[in-house]
Design a protein around this motif. Structure first.
Motif: not given
Ligand SMILES: [Zn+2]
Ligand SMILES: [Zn+2]
Ligand SMILES: [Zn+2]
Length: 396
Positions: A14-18, A82, A85
């Motif tokens: 995902c964009l926030c890398k979580a 997610c 994000c």
């Molecule tokens: Zn994310």
């Protein structure tokens, strides 16, 4: 030639890398095949002009255990995304008498340097677009445009409908479309309107029109964006943004009280006492000066805002509910043949796919004698100047 028995490592992130998921994929099992769904629900779910997914080649365990947000899309399909994000990650489909199956959104997949990693199998639910949507610019995406048969398009599910040529569909009564266009996500937790702003633009000095307003027609530019952050946020490899002054965005039946600047919007969304009409609109700051707005319930991308442009937002084109069709050509003018942020995808499998979208849209423009639009020309002039300057600099 010996068969290549090596694996590639594919990640979905995902964009926030979580959220990161990894699959080891034998090269011999490639390509992965993608379906592009152009249905009204998928457009309003992603904010893009379609959804696109492949069977996830990794194990399901990690997905089952991950703290992903869920949105029940239909009795059979649940979206996993997610919650921080809003990146759509997987579809979980409930199959009768079988374990759940997972499909990954291709926009969150790593851009491995494997040409042809993903082949587009078909375009489905194209009739929902009324005007053919962006399927008309995606007929040849799998390699040699001249030799390959066009990718099949179906009005509905492939097993329930005949193939069709999306170019034969046409916009419905573009002249009679209303002044206010509904803008909403799939779950309608975010429900707004976009005003045409014709009177405002007509009153402006033509030399001072916003960069995204076509001189003369006052239509809004709709662009093709290859940026890594936008494809991760939406799950769609090519994201299509249009643009709007915040003064032209309002609540349905509204009184002009929607925030007029990006700082005001940020404050409104973050406030504990928020206007209930903001609904499920949420924000993720993807960098210090960038805010990405989305629906916290169904994940749809809504706005991109940057501090240096306080009076406007990028608006997800897939959220427009224009009665003339998905391309909304009564209000939008498309930047055919121009894909921005291509440097983001260089060297990966995505480069070929996005180059092909660009070629397809340019060929469509040329075939129909559509003049190159002002924004594409301006962009090229700017790029040429920058190149010349860099060259001169390199010599000195
Ligand atoms: Zn994310
Ligand atoms: Zn769909
Ligand atoms: Zn929603």
């Amino acid at each position: 030639m010996a068969t290549d028995t090596s694996d590639i490592e594919l990640t979905a992130q995902c964009l926030c890398k979580a959220q990161t998921f990894t699959a080891q994929v034998p090269r011999a099992s490639l390509p992965l095949t993608a379906t592009f769904c152009h249905c009204t629900s998928c457009r309003h779910l992603t904010g893009g002009m379609h959804s696109t997914s492949v069977a996830w080649p990794g194990a399901a365990d990690a997905i089952v255990e991950a703290p992903l947000a869920e949105y029940v899309f239909s009795p059979r399909l649940t979206l996993l995304f997610c919650g921080t994000c809003s990146s759509p990650m997987f579809w979980r489909s409930r199959l009768e008498a079988r374990a759940d199956a997972y499909e990954a959104f291709t926009g969150v997949l790593s851009n491995n340097p494997v040409p042809g990693l993903i082949q587009v199998k078909d375009h489905i639910f194209v009739n929902d677009t009324l005007d053919g949507g962006v399927a008309v610019w995606q007929r040849h995406l799998n390699g040699d445009d001249a030799k390959d048969a066009p990718i099949p398009c179906y009005s509905d599910w492939p097993h329930k409908s005949e193939e069709l040529d999306p170019a034969t569909l046409s916009a419905k009564d573009p002249e009679t479309t209303p002044d206010d266009i509904a803008v909403h996500c799939r779950c309608k937790g975010v429900s707004l309107v976009l005003r045409r702003g014709a009177a405002d633009f007509a009153a402006m000095d033509p030399a001072k029109l916003p960069f995204f307003v076509e001189p003369g027609t006052h239509k809004l530019l709709a662009g093709f964006d290859a940026c890594n952050s936008c494809r991760k946020m939406s799950g769609v490899d090519v994201f299509n943004w249009t643009f709007a002054l915040l003064q032209h965005i309002d609540y349905p039946g509204g009184d002009g009280s929607f925030p007029r600047t990006t700082p005001a919007l940020k404050t409104a969304v973050s406030s504990l006492n928020r206007d209930p009409r903001l609904g499920t609109l949420a924000m993720y700051a993807s960098s210090a000066d960038v805010q990405r707005y989305f629906c916290s319930r169904c994940s749809a991308s809504v706005f991109y805002a940057v501090d240096s442009r306080p009076d406007m937002v990028d608006l997800a084109a897939g959220l427009l509910d224009s009665p003339d069709g998905a391309r909304a050509e009564s209000i939008l003018v498309w930047a055919l043949g121009l894909m921005v942020w291509m440097d983001d995808v260089k060297g990966g499998w995505r480069e070929e796919l996005l180059d092909a979208v660009n070629r397809n849209s340019e060929a469509w423009r040329v075939d129909r004698g559509i003049p190159r639009n002002w924004a594409v020309i301006a962009r090229e002039e700017r790029d040429a100047k920058a190149k010349a300057k860099a060259k001169a600099g390199a010599k000195s």
